[in-house]
Design a protein around this motif. Structure first.
Motif, PDB file in Angstrom:
ATOM      1  N   LEU A  85       0.826  -1.206   0.000  1.00  0.00           N
ATOM      2  CA  LEU A  85       0.000   0.000   0.000  1.00  0.00           C
ATOM      3  C   LEU A  85       0.861   1.257   0.000  1.00  0.00           C
ATOM      4  CD1 LEU A  85      -2.884  -1.020   2.415  1.00  0.00           C
ATOM      5  CD2 LEU A  85      -2.970  -0.806  -0.066  1.00  0.00           C
ATOM      6  N   ALA A  86       1.998   1.206   0.654  1.00  0.00           N
ATOM      7  CA  ALA A  86       2.913   2.352   0.635  1.00  0.00           C
ATOM      8  C   ALA A  86       3.410   2.608  -0.791  1.00  0.00           C
ATOM      9  CB  ALA A  86       4.085   2.105   1.583  1.00  0.00           C
ATOM     10  N   LYS A  87       3.701   1.535  -1.524  1.00  0.00           N
ATOM     11  CA  LYS A  87       4.128   1.677  -2.925  1.00  0.00           C
ATOM     12  C   LYS A  87       2.992   2.237  -3.780  1.00  0.00           C
ATOM     13  CE  LYS A  87       7.589  -2.030  -2.862  1.00  0.00           C
ATOM     14  NZ  LYS A  87       7.952  -3.390  -3.369  1.00  0.00           N
ATOM     15  N   LEU A  88       1.792   1.740  -3.563  1.00  0.00           N
ATOM     16  CA  LEU A  88       0.625   2.226  -4.297  1.00  0.00           C
ATOM     17  C   LEU A  88       0.371   3.695  -3.990  1.00  0.00           C
ATOM     18  CD1 LEU A  88      -2.003   2.115  -5.884  1.00  0.00           C
ATOM     19  CD2 LEU A  88      -3.019   0.804  -4.020  1.00  0.00           C
ATOM     20  N   ASN A  89       0.488   4.049  -2.736  1.00  0.00           N
ATOM     21  CA  ASN A  89       0.337   5.441  -2.301  1.00  0.00           C
ATOM     22  C   ASN A  89       1.332   6.342  -3.037  1.00  0.00           C
ATOM     23  OD1 ASN A  89       0.049   7.845  -0.830  1.00  0.00           O
ATOM     24  ND2 ASN A  89      -0.190   6.770   1.110  1.00  0.00           N
ATOM     25  N   LYS A  90       2.589   5.929  -3.032  1.00  0.00           N
ATOM     26  CA  LYS A  90       3.658   6.724  -3.645  1.00  0.00           C
ATOM     27  C   LYS A  90       3.441   6.869  -5.151  1.00  0.00           C
ATOM     28  CE  LYS A  90       8.703   6.994  -4.082  1.00  0.00           C
ATOM     29  NZ  LYS A  90       9.999   6.329  -3.717  1.00  0.00           N
ATOM     30  N   GLU A  91       3.106   5.764  -5.836  1.00  0.00           N
ATOM     31  CA  GLU A  91       2.935   5.824  -7.287  1.00  0.00           C
ATOM     32  C   GLU A  91       1.703   6.642  -7.669  1.00  0.00           C
ATOM     33  OE1 GLU A  91       3.007   3.027 -11.301  1.00  0.00           O
ATOM     34  OE2 GLU A  91       3.090   2.065  -9.324  1.00  0.00           O
ATOM     35  N   THR A  92       0.667   6.593  -6.850  1.00  0.00           N
ATOM     36  CA  THR A  92      -0.518   7.413  -7.104  1.00  0.00           C
ATOM     37  C   THR A  92      -0.146   8.886  -7.091  1.00  0.00           C
ATOM     38  OG1 THR A  92      -2.027   5.766  -6.168  1.00  0.00           O
ATOM     39  CG2 THR A  92      -2.818   8.037  -6.284  1.00  0.00           C
ATOM     40  N   TYR A  93       0.637   9.299  -6.099  1.00  0.00           N
ATOM     41  CA  TYR A  93       1.045  10.704  -6.011  1.00  0.00           C
ATOM     42  C   TYR A  93       1.993  11.102  -7.133  1.00  0.00           C
ATOM     43  CZ  TYR A  93      -1.267  12.119  -1.723  1.00  0.00           C
ATOM     44  OH  TYR A  93      -2.228  12.478  -0.807  1.00  0.00           O
ATOM     45  N   GLN A  94       2.751  10.147  -7.660  1.00  0.00           N
ATOM     46  CA  GLN A  94       3.688  10.437  -8.740  1.00  0.00           C
ATOM     47  C   GLN A  94       3.019  10.539 -10.106  1.00  0.00           C
ATOM     48  OE1 GLN A  94       6.382   7.140  -8.232  1.00  0.00           O
ATOM     49  NE2 GLN A  94       7.863   8.343  -7.067  1.00  0.00           N
ATOM     50  N   LYS A  95       1.947   9.742 -10.329  1.00  0.00           N
ATOM     51  CA  LYS A  95       1.463   9.557 -11.694  1.00  0.00           C
ATOM     52  C   LYS A  95      -0.012   9.887 -11.937  1.00  0.00           C
ATOM     53  CE  LYS A  95       4.763   5.792 -12.589  1.00  0.00           C
ATOM     54  NZ  LYS A  95       4.901   4.357 -12.979  1.00  0.00           N
ATOM     55  N   ILE A  96      -0.816   9.989 -10.891  1.00  0.00           N
ATOM     56  CA  ILE A  96      -2.266  10.063 -11.077  1.00  0.00           C
ATOM     57  C   ILE A  96      -2.793  11.425 -10.634  1.00  0.00           C
ATOM     58  CG2 ILE A  96      -4.483   8.957 -10.576  1.00  0.00           C
ATOM     59  CD1 ILE A  96      -2.508   7.157 -12.062  1.00  0.00           C
ATOM     60  N   LEU A  97      -3.750  11.945 -11.392  1.00  0.00           N
ATOM     61  CA  LEU A  97      -4.371  13.216 -11.037  1.00  0.00           C
ATOM     62  C   LEU A  97      -5.173  13.090  -9.743  1.00  0.00           C
ATOM     63  CD1 LEU A  97      -5.707  14.384 -14.528  1.00  0.00           C
ATOM     64  CD2 LEU A  97      -3.770  15.342 -13.266  1.00  0.00           C
ATOM     65  N   LEU A  98      -5.237  14.195  -8.994  1.00  0.00           N
ATOM     66  CA  LEU A  98      -6.028  14.294  -7.761  1.00  0.00           C
ATOM     67  C   LEU A  98      -5.672  13.216  -6.741  1.00  0.00           C
ATOM     68  CD1 LEU A  98      -9.517  15.032  -9.364  1.00  0.00           C
ATOM     69  CD2 LEU A  98      -7.856  16.682  -8.465  1.00  0.00           C
ATOM     70  N   PRO A  99      -4.387  13.077  -6.395  1.00  0.00           N
ATOM     71  CA  PRO A  99      -3.990  12.016  -5.466  1.00  0.00           C
ATOM     72  C   PRO A  99      -4.593  12.149  -4.065  1.00  0.00           C
ATOM     73  CG  PRO A  99      -2.184  13.553  -5.827  1.00  0.00           C
ATOM     74  CD  PRO A  99      -3.234  13.885  -6.841  1.00  0.00           C
ATOM     75  N   ARG A 100      -5.114  13.319  -3.715  1.00  0.00           N
ATOM     76  CA  ARG A 100      -5.731  13.480  -2.396  1.00  0.00           C
ATOM     77  C   ARG A 100      -6.994  12.624  -2.260  1.00  0.00           C
ATOM     78  NH1 ARG A 100     -10.012  17.100  -1.999  1.00  0.00           N
ATOM     79  NH2 ARG A 100      -9.446  17.600   0.143  1.00  0.00           N
ATOM     80  N   MET A 101      -7.494  12.083  -3.374  1.00  0.00           N
ATOM     81  CA  MET A 101      -8.650  11.190  -3.327  1.00  0.00           C
ATOM     82  C   MET A 101      -8.302   9.839  -2.700  1.00  0.00           C
ATOM     83  SD  MET A 101     -10.324  11.938  -7.084  1.00  0.00           S
ATOM     84  CE  MET A 101     -11.393  10.492  -6.977  1.00  0.00           C
ATOM     85  N   LEU A 102      -7.021   9.538  -2.598  1.00  0.00           N
ATOM     86  CA  LEU A 102      -6.566   8.280  -2.012  1.00  0.00           C
ATOM     87  C   LEU A 102      -6.986   8.202  -0.542  1.00  0.00           C
ATOM     88  CD1 LEU A 102      -4.425   6.051  -3.182  1.00  0.00           C
ATOM     89  CD2 LEU A 102      -2.914   7.086  -1.509  1.00  0.00           C
ATOM     90  N   SER A 103      -7.414   7.036  -0.097  1.00  0.00           N
ATOM     91  CA  SER A 103      -7.800   6.875   1.309  1.00  0.00           C
ATOM     92  C   SER A 103      -6.631   7.163   2.239  1.00  0.00           C
ATOM     93  CB  SER A 103      -8.333   5.455   1.559  1.00  0.00           C
ATOM     94  OG  SER A 103      -9.597   5.299   0.973  1.00  0.00           O
ATOM     95  N   GLY A 104      -5.450   6.669   1.902  1.00  0.00           N
ATOM     96  CA  GLY A 104      -4.268   6.970   2.692  1.00  0.00           C
ATOM     97  C   GLY A 104      -4.099   6.089   3.922  1.00  0.00           C
TER      98      GLY A 104
END
Length: 213
Positions: free
Chosen positions: A23-42
Motif C-alpha cells: 500500500l505504501a508503494k501504491l500510495n507513492k505511485e498514485t502521487y507520482q502519476k495520477i491526477l487528484l492524489p488526495r482522493m486516495l484513502s491513505g
C-alpha cells in the motif's frame, strides 16, 4: 479542510498500525502519476478500513469508486477465503493501474473490476453483501443507498466516505452546489432510516458506519 491539526494527524498515524509495504508503494505511485492524489484513502483511513474488514469478516464486498485501488485492498484484508470484492469505477484509464496492484496482492483473483455507472451495474450484481464502501459521485449517494440496502445481509455494514465534505455541511449551501445539498439529505436519511443504525465518525472527511438491522 483539516478537522484536527496536521501535527495531531501525524501523531495518529505514528501510533496506528504501520502502512503495509504494498500500500505504501501504491500510495507513492498514485502521487507520482495520477491526477487528484488526495482522493486516495491513505494510511490512517486505510488502517481503519482494514480493521473494520477484519472485525466484520465479510464474504462479499462492494466498493463504489475504485480510484487507484488503495481502499479496495484495505477492504480485502478481512475477507473470507472464498470471498469476493466487486469494485466499480467510471475511469477506464485507471483499470490497468488498479489491476497491477490487485495482482500483486494476495486477493488478485478475488477482485472483480466493473467499468461504468454504478447505478447501472449494482442492479445486475446477483449477490448479497456483508460490507460496502461508498466513495464515488456524491450526487448519487442517495441513489446508491437505495440500491444497496436491499442487497445487504442482516448485520452487514455500509461505509460512506466524505460525509462532512470539507466542513461544507455546516455552511450555507450555494445555489449550484448539488453535492453538498445531496450530502446534507443523505446524512439525515442514514440517521432516520429504520433499516439501519448509524454513527458518523470524524475520520478524515467524515466516515459513516451503518449497520443493517
Amino acid at each position: 479542510m483539516h478537522f484536527i491539526s496536521e501535527e495531531l494527524e501525524e501523531y495518529i498515524e505514528l501510533h496506528s498500525e504501520r502502512e503495509p509495504e504494498l500500500l505504501a508503494k501504491l500510495n507513492k505511485e498514485t502521487y507520482q502519476k495520477i491526477l487528484l492524489p488526495r482522493m486516495l484513502s491513505g494510511h490512517f483511513q486505510g488502517r481503519v478500513l482494514g480493521m473494520l474488514s477484519k472485525l466484520i469478516r465479510p464474504i462479499n464486498i462492494l466498493e463504489i469508486g475504485t480510484y487507484t485501488g488503495y481502499a479496495s485492498l484495505c477492504l480485502c484484508e478481512g475477507m473470507q477465503e472464498k470471498g469476493q470484492l466487486h469494485t466499480i469505477d467510471i475511469k477506464e484509464e485507471l483499470i490497468d493501474f488498479q489491476r497491477k496492484y490487485f495482482d500483486l496482492s494476495p486477493w488478485g483473483s478475488q477482485i472483480f473490476q466493473h467499468l461504468g455507472e454504478a447505478t447501472n451495474i449494482i442492479p445486475d450484481l446477483d449477490l448479497k453483501f456483508d460490507l460496502v464502501f461508498i466513495d464515488a459521485d456524491k450526487e448519487n449517494y442517495i441513489n446508491y443507498w437505495n440500491l444497496i440496502v436491499p442487497k445487504m445481509n442482516k448485520g452487514g455494514i455500509i461505509l460512506s466516505d466524505n460525509v462532512l465534505w470539507s466542513g461544507k455541511v455546516l455552511e450555507p449551501v450555494h445555489k449550484n452546489d448539488t453535492s453538498t445539498q445531496v450530502l446534507l439529505e443523505y446524512n439525515v436519511l442514514l440517521r432516520d432510516d429504520p433499516r439501519v443504525e448509524t454513527v458518523l465518525l470524524p475520520i478524515r472527511d467524515g466516515l459513516t458506519v451503518s449497520r443493517v438491522l
